[in-house]
Scaffold this active site. Structure first.
Site, mmCIF file in Angstrom:
data_model
loop_
_atom_site.group_PDB
_atom_site.id
_atom_site.type_symbol
_atom_site.label_atom_id
_atom_site.label_comp_id
_atom_site.label_asym_id
_atom_site.label_seq_id
_atom_site.Cartn_x
_atom_site.Cartn_y
_atom_site.Cartn_z
ATOM 1 N N ASP A 178 34.437 -7.519 -73.455
ATOM 2 C CA ASP A 178 34.508 -8.882 -72.920
ATOM 3 C C ASP A 178 33.447 -8.997 -71.840
ATOM 4 O O ASP A 178 32.694 -8.052 -71.587
ATOM 5 C CB ASP A 178 35.907 -9.199 -72.363
ATOM 6 N N SER A 233 27.896 -23.911 -64.301
ATOM 7 C CA SER A 233 26.721 -23.102 -64.636
ATOM 8 C C SER A 233 26.593 -21.906 -63.707
ATOM 9 O O SER A 233 26.247 -20.810 -64.147
ATOM 10 C CB SER A 233 25.449 -23.954 -64.530
ATOM 11 N N TRP A 238 17.646 -39.427 -65.440
ATOM 12 C CA TRP A 238 18.287 -38.125 -65.231
ATOM 13 C C TRP A 238 17.708 -37.427 -64.017
ATOM 14 O O TRP A 238 18.304 -36.506 -63.474
ATOM 15 C CB TRP A 238 18.141 -37.226 -66.475
ATOM 16 N N ARG A 276 7.102 -44.622 -70.209
ATOM 17 C CA ARG A 276 8.478 -44.250 -70.510
ATOM 18 C C ARG A 276 9.437 -45.197 -69.800
ATOM 19 O O ARG A 276 9.067 -45.870 -68.861
ATOM 20 C CB ARG A 276 8.793 -42.873 -69.928
ATOM 21 N N LYS A 329 4.157 -14.582 -76.738
ATOM 22 C CA LYS A 329 5.396 -14.657 -77.514
ATOM 23 C C LYS A 329 5.130 -15.193 -78.920
ATOM 24 O O LYS A 329 5.600 -14.634 -79.915
ATOM 25 C CB LYS A 329 6.410 -15.562 -76.799
ATOM 26 N N THR A 337 3.367 -17.337 -72.829
ATOM 27 C CA THR A 337 3.972 -18.089 -73.932
ATOM 28 C C THR A 337 3.210 -17.823 -75.218
ATOM 29 O O THR A 337 3.799 -17.639 -76.291
ATOM 30 C CB THR A 337 3.988 -19.593 -73.606
ATOM 31 N N HIS A 393 3.721 -29.803 -60.930
ATOM 32 C CA HIS A 393 2.959 -30.412 -62.023
ATOM 33 C C HIS A 393 3.706 -31.615 -62.605
ATOM 34 O O HIS A 393 3.149 -32.338 -63.420
ATOM 35 C CB HIS A 393 2.554 -29.390 -63.095
ATOM 36 N N HIS A 394 4.939 -31.816 -62.167
ATOM 37 C CA HIS A 394 5.634 -33.053 -62.516
ATOM 38 C C HIS A 394 5.250 -34.180 -61.568
ATOM 39 O O HIS A 394 5.711 -35.299 -61.716
ATOM 40 C CB HIS A 394 7.149 -32.844 -62.441
ATOM 41 N N SER A 398 13.748 -14.345 -81.498
ATOM 42 C CA SER A 398 13.345 -12.937 -81.497
ATOM 43 C C SER A 398 14.382 -12.040 -82.172
ATOM 44 O O SER A 398 14.094 -10.894 -82.505
ATOM 45 C CB SER A 398 13.108 -12.449 -80.061
ATOM 46 N N HIS A 427 11.944 -27.597 -62.908
ATOM 47 C CA HIS A 427 11.073 -26.839 -63.791
ATOM 48 C C HIS A 427 11.689 -25.539 -64.286
ATOM 49 O O HIS A 427 11.658 -25.266 -65.477
ATOM 50 C CB HIS A 427 9.663 -26.638 -63.262
ATOM 51 N N HIS A 485 21.295 -40.354 -72.095
ATOM 52 C CA HIS A 485 20.732 -39.506 -73.155
ATOM 53 C C HIS A 485 20.135 -38.232 -72.554
ATOM 54 O O HIS A 485 20.430 -37.124 -73.008
ATOM 55 C CB HIS A 485 19.673 -40.266 -73.946
ATOM 56 N N GLU A 504 14.664 -25.203 -64.786
ATOM 57 C CA GLU A 504 15.629 -25.724 -65.763
ATOM 58 C C GLU A 504 15.008 -25.799 -67.158
ATOM 59 O O GLU A 504 15.669 -25.525 -68.160
ATOM 60 C CB GLU A 504 16.114 -27.105 -65.303
ATOM 61 N N TYR A 545 12.948 -23.787 -68.404
ATOM 62 C CA TYR A 545 12.997 -22.436 -68.989
ATOM 63 C C TYR A 545 14.427 -21.998 -69.241
ATOM 64 O O TYR A 545 14.686 -21.196 -70.139
ATOM 65 C CB TYR A 545 12.221 -21.448 -68.103
#
Lengths: 402, 614
Positions: B111, B177, B146, B457, B338, B335, B309-310, B275, B260, B82, B262, B264
């Site tokens: 293009d 990517s 994951w 979790r 925004k 943030t 921070h993870h 926006s 991290h 998932h 990722e 964003y």
């Protein structure tokens, strides 16, 4: 559409806010008995400290939530337009406003940051107030606890004295786990190649549930444990009774004349290891490095047990392979035992790493078909009959009464 | 290419025009960024539904304590798949749908910079996704999460091919990517129409551009980590094997230095979509354009300095904890800017309540909640209670579902007429919105509470008596309704598909260049490359004209230079996938398999390189 009415929408949003506030406050007010693993019901100094911090953040978050969602809702209703309305004024920004709404969050964050940093340093400090050191070792999927101060080892049920700080020095025998007892402290990961630390002091006697919090394989969900916070007297009694299991012989039979209480007696821990029936051989064998000085023990002639329950259970324990991985004594257990220590298993409230109530039926079932209860554990289904499992249960119960 | 094409307006002197291309072969060989965008969208939506089904199985298992609906192995595979599916096969490629279709148009180009590389990116993505999905029928789905924390991923603790499917699959997707990031980065730098200065670019292009930078800087890190893990597992190295001196903690650092940014990568394109939508439906320019651009850059920059921070629970010590806690708090400032600017955009406007605006407002409302719980994680000492619990699951679903998915859905309703020439049904769209908003909150709000009440979790079950039951029941009911809301969206798409393609070029009174060209656009996008004088070029044109622009006519496009179709990108993508398949089956085919696959890949690249580009 009926659900597009402004009132309902406002209700929905206000409802969300009410949820946030009311539920957390209400939950914190509920009886902790309903939530035995709750971070909202701290019963230890560490958990209480971070809970206080959380309430500060929650307060500011609620203020910001109300103001910002409120502004959003206001704008949605105030500036609802129609397709043929004239073009609104084409503003591109407002420097003053933008500076204000950059500064205000910065100030709020600073107010959160100061107590956060203070707490970070407290949380990372090493306790110096004569803490009780406990060595915690994670295993797939159970917890080993060793008390260097008392020379005893146990599993999945950690007794601690109320009011005395506990200093945990933690590691793992296999993969990364995380030790977490929400009511007493935050979580701390354990690693195979480094020692991590955690401290806390239980404020009140209780039976606190904890659980592994880092995914560690198929039975991560069933890697729980309990911390039993005893009064100092109860704790002393617990330690003595655990040390008394050192008076068991290698075969699990009681000695005729127990050593004086409080004196750990050296058991032939090696005997347990060397038997090696039916299970992987644990390494390294030998006394635990932190073992307390043990009184010289009489290892010569263990008396034959006479109680038929003990005799039968002891025979099974030796012949069915249990002894290959499990020790029945808490004293001088060698490091690297494969299975959880079983000293006083008969009196623990839960089995299978905090997952199942320790009833006779549950314990017998667990011994007989561990792979059904907790698929993937190291212990195989040993092919015990119902009766043999019950005999082992009786044996454990009888031993606990010794 | 775009700039040289200025002045090559169709005059009819060329020998032939461009007939519309149809048929399967035209899709297999396409290098048209719009078709590639549609391919991305269709594929990613399919994966999104698969990822959603995986989530529903997880939720059904957790509806009751001690449930046995899924076995522990299957449950672990489901939550791993998932997460992997939603991040790499759904949200990222759904963003890529809009990158592909709209970045060239929004900057006034015909293009992307490298059209065949663009096709290659898509095919590698598709085949990488299928590679991962191949583990499902084989019963070898990845089961280590994951995030694949070492040393659980070592051969000793995860002996099956499950980890290989995940590791090699992610390496394949990483190639896709990275190739796409190089392409869009170059496109934005080099292909802008005359007058399209950087600070005139639509915010969606800006946020997408920043996303490409994040991809370029963060994907190499995860690629290196995955290769190290691959060497550990296949070739006997010990980067993460502690018994031989390796360090499992190093994996966590490498993973989150990628992981991290990722986050964003997943959310910045959504910021961009919002926006674009809010100004159009407020009939008023974006509030604080420059602040929006620079706050995006600031978020991306800080995003590289907060990975640990993870990892507060790993016990990094007070200095590191402080650094990462304060860095994380800092991100709340740009943030917040925004969010305030979005509200400021709507304030004073004339809000036109169409479906895209519903979803955009839903995004802002939900993202505020996700942002606030994010600040809570920054309080490192209390994060020790939050991390690895459902509180975190709640947080990131508020930013990734309440954030990204709401924004991507808003983008779908907004840009659907441009992409397909048909307007999605407004009534169904609003039903979709309300059901999604309510069921989303029913699913994820209780997770905050059950997390604080101590539910970790990634646990396939929980015993009764911990007070988790009622919340899990609410979550499961919410999840089923959330699934239903997606079926309404699917029904809306099918219903719309049967309608005639009669959408006007500019159904929403748009501000940006895509609304100046027919719906759907012709293959070359612009008959003449536009010259841009402002940030809202179409509003400016309409204002000058004193009313709506005439419907742009479809022309033959004769004389417009277009790249040739090619099937070598697909062949090269098959080659890439073959290399990783050979690695997967290395026990069976040894080096021979790899040599054959590499040879095929090099052959395809060779043919590609020497094929006339048109």
């Amino acid at each position: 559409m009926p659900f597009e009415t402004p009132t309902l929408r406002r209700l929905a949003r206000v409802g969300g806010l009410a949820c946030l506030l009311a539920l957390v406050v209400a939950l914190a007010g509920c009886s902790p008995d309903q939530y035995p693993q709750s971070a909202l019901h701290p019963r230890g100094d560490f958990a209480r400290m971070v809970d206080g911090l959380f309430h500060q953040v929650l307060f500011w978050a609620t203020v910001v939530f109300v103001l910002v969602e409120g502004a959003l809702i206001y704008v949605i209703f105030r500036y609802r337009g129609k397709p043929d309305d004239p073009e609104p004024e084409q503003t591109h920004g407002n420097t003053t406003l933008e500076i204000v709404w950059t500064m205000v969050p910065a100030i709020i964050l600073a107010m959160i940051a100061v107590p956060t940093v203070k707490a970070i340093f407290v949380e990372n400090s090493v306790p110096t107030n004569n803490p009780l050191t406990v060595q915690v070792i994670g295993h797939q999927w159970w917890w080993e606890f060793r008390y260097p101060e008392y020379g005893i080892t146990t599993a999945n049920e950690l007794h601690i004295p109320v009011g005395r700080t506990v200093s945990l020095r933690m590691g793992t025998s296999d993969v990364v786990h995380s030790f977490w007892t929400p009511q007493l402290a935050g979580k701390r990961d354990v690693f195979p190649n480094r020692e991590t630390r955690l401290w806390f002091t239980a404020e009140a006697p209780g039976y606190y549930r904890g659980q592994c919090a880092e995914f560690c394989g198929i039975q991560h969900a069933k890697m729980a444990f309990h911390i039993v916070a005893d009064s100092p007297e109860q704790f002393d009694a617990y330690v003595k009774s655990m040390q008394a299991t050192g008076t068991l012989t290698a075969t699990g039979a009681p000695r005729p004349a127990p050593a004086p209480a409080g004196t750990p007696v050296k058991l032939q821990g090696g005997a347990v290891v060397k038997t090696g029936l039916g299970g992987p051989t644990p390494t390294p064998a030998g006394p635990a490095p932190q073992a307390a000085p043990a009184a010289p023990a009489d290892t010569t002639k263990p008396a034959a047990p006479t109680d038929p329950v003990l005799v039968a259970g002891n025979k099974l324990f030796l012949s069915k392979g249990c002894v290959g991985c499990h020790a029945l004594t808490a004293v001088n257990v060698p490091a690297g035992m494969v299975g959880p220590n079983l000293a006083h298993i008969g009196t623990r409230r839960h089995i299978a790493a905090g997952m199942i109530e320790n009833t006779d039926a549950n314990l017998a079932h667990w011994i007989r078909v561990p792979q059904e209860v907790k698929k993937g554990v190291l212990m195989p289904n040993l092919g015990l009959t119902e009766q043999e499992a019950q005999q082992l249960v009786a044996y454990f119960r009888a031993l606990a009464k010794q | 290419m775009a700039t040289t094409a200025v002045g090559h307006a169709p005059t009819g002197y060329a020998p032939h025009g461009h007939a519309p291309k149809t048929g399967l072969w035209s899709w297999i060989t396409t290098v048209d960024h719009k078709r590639i965008g549609i391919l991305y969208g269709a594929t990613a939506f399919l994966f999104f539904l698969i990822g959603g089904l995986e989530a529903l199985l997880v939720r059904i298992q957790l509806m009751r304590p001690d449930n046995t609906f899924l076995s522990p192995e299957t449950y672990n595979q489901m939550f791993t798949m998932h997460g992997t599916t939603m991040i790499f096969l759904a949200v990222m490629p759904l963003s890529a749908t809009f990158f592909n279709f709209f970045i060239p148009i929004l900057i006034g180009a015909r293009d992307v910079a490298f059209p065949r590389l663009n096709a290659f990116s898509y095919w590698v993505f598709l085949l990488g996704g299928l590679f991962l999905m191949a583990s499902i029928p084989l019963g070898l789905m990845p089961d280590q999460g994951w995030f694949g924390y070492a040393n659980l991923t070592s051969n000793q603790y995860s002996p099956g091919l499950n980890v290989e499917f995940w590791n090699l699959g992610l390496q394949i997707l990483g190639i896709s990517s990275l190739a796409a990031a190089v392409n869009f980065f170059t496109t934005v730098i080099n292909m802008r129409a005359p007058g399209m200065k950087m600070l005139r670019m639509p915010i969606f292009v800006w946020m997408s551009f920043i996303t490409q930078v994040l991809l370029l800087l963060s994907f190499p890190v995860i690629t290196v980590a995955l290769i190290m893990l691959m060497f550990d597992r296949l070739f006997g190295t010990h980067f993460f094997v502690p018994a031989s001196g390796g360090d499992p903690l190093m994996w966590q650092h490498l993973f989150w230095i990628f992981g991290h940014p990722e986050v964003y990568i997943l959310i910045l394109p959504s910021f961009g979509i919002i926006s674009e939508i809010l100004p159009v439906f407020s009939r008023k320019p974006l509030f604080g354009y420059a602040a929006m651009v620079f706050s995006g850059i600031f978020i991306a920059f800080l995003g590289f300095g907060v990975w640990s921070h993870h990892m507060f629970a790993t016990g990094m010590g007070p200095i590191a904890d402080t650094f990462f806690a304060l860095g994380t708090m800092l991100i709340a400032i740009p943030t917040g800017v925004k969010i305030f600017n979005w509200i400021g955009t709507m304030a004073g406007g004339s809000l036109q309540f169409k479906t895209p605006l519903y979803f955009a407002i839903g995004f802002v409302a939900m993202f505020i909640i996700g942002g606030l719980s994010g600040v809570m994680h920054a309080v490192a000492p209390h994060d020790l209670q939050q991390t690895d619990t459902y509180f975190v699951v709640a947080h990131f679903h508020y930013v990734l579902f309440g954030g990204s998915i709401f924004a991507l859905t808003a983008g779908a309703y907004y840009w659907w007429p441009k992409m397909f020439g048909r307007m999605l049904d407004e009534g169904l769209g609003k039903v979709h919105f309300w059901l999604m908003l309510v069921s989303f909150n029913l699913t994820f709000f209780p997770m905050h509470l059950v997390g604080l009440l101590g539910m970790p979790r990634r646990t396939y079950t929980y015993p009764a008596g911990l007070g988790f039951e009622i919340y899990n029941q609410m979550e499961t009911i919410g999840a089923l309704l959330l699934g239903l809301s997606q079926l309404i969206f699917l029904y809306n798409m099918i219903k719309t598909w049967r309608k005639p393609a009669d959408a006007p070029a500019d159904p929403w009174n748009g501000a940006t260049l895509e609304w100046a060209i027919p719906s759907p656009p012709q293959e070359w996008n612009f008959n003449e490359i536009p010259v841009v004088h402002s940030r809202d070029p179409l509003w400016e044109a309409k204002r000058e004209r004193g009313g709506p622009l005439p419907e742009p006519a479809k022309v033959s496009g004769a004389g417009i230079h277009l790249p040739n179709p090619s099937f070598w990108p697909l062949m090269a993508a098959i080659g890439v996938t073959a290399i990783f398949t050979a690695l997967l089956l290395i026990e069976k085919f040894h080096a021979v398999g790899i040599i054959v696959a590499v040879a095929f890949f090099l052959f395809s690249v060779f043919k590609w390189a020497f094929e006339p580009a048109g």
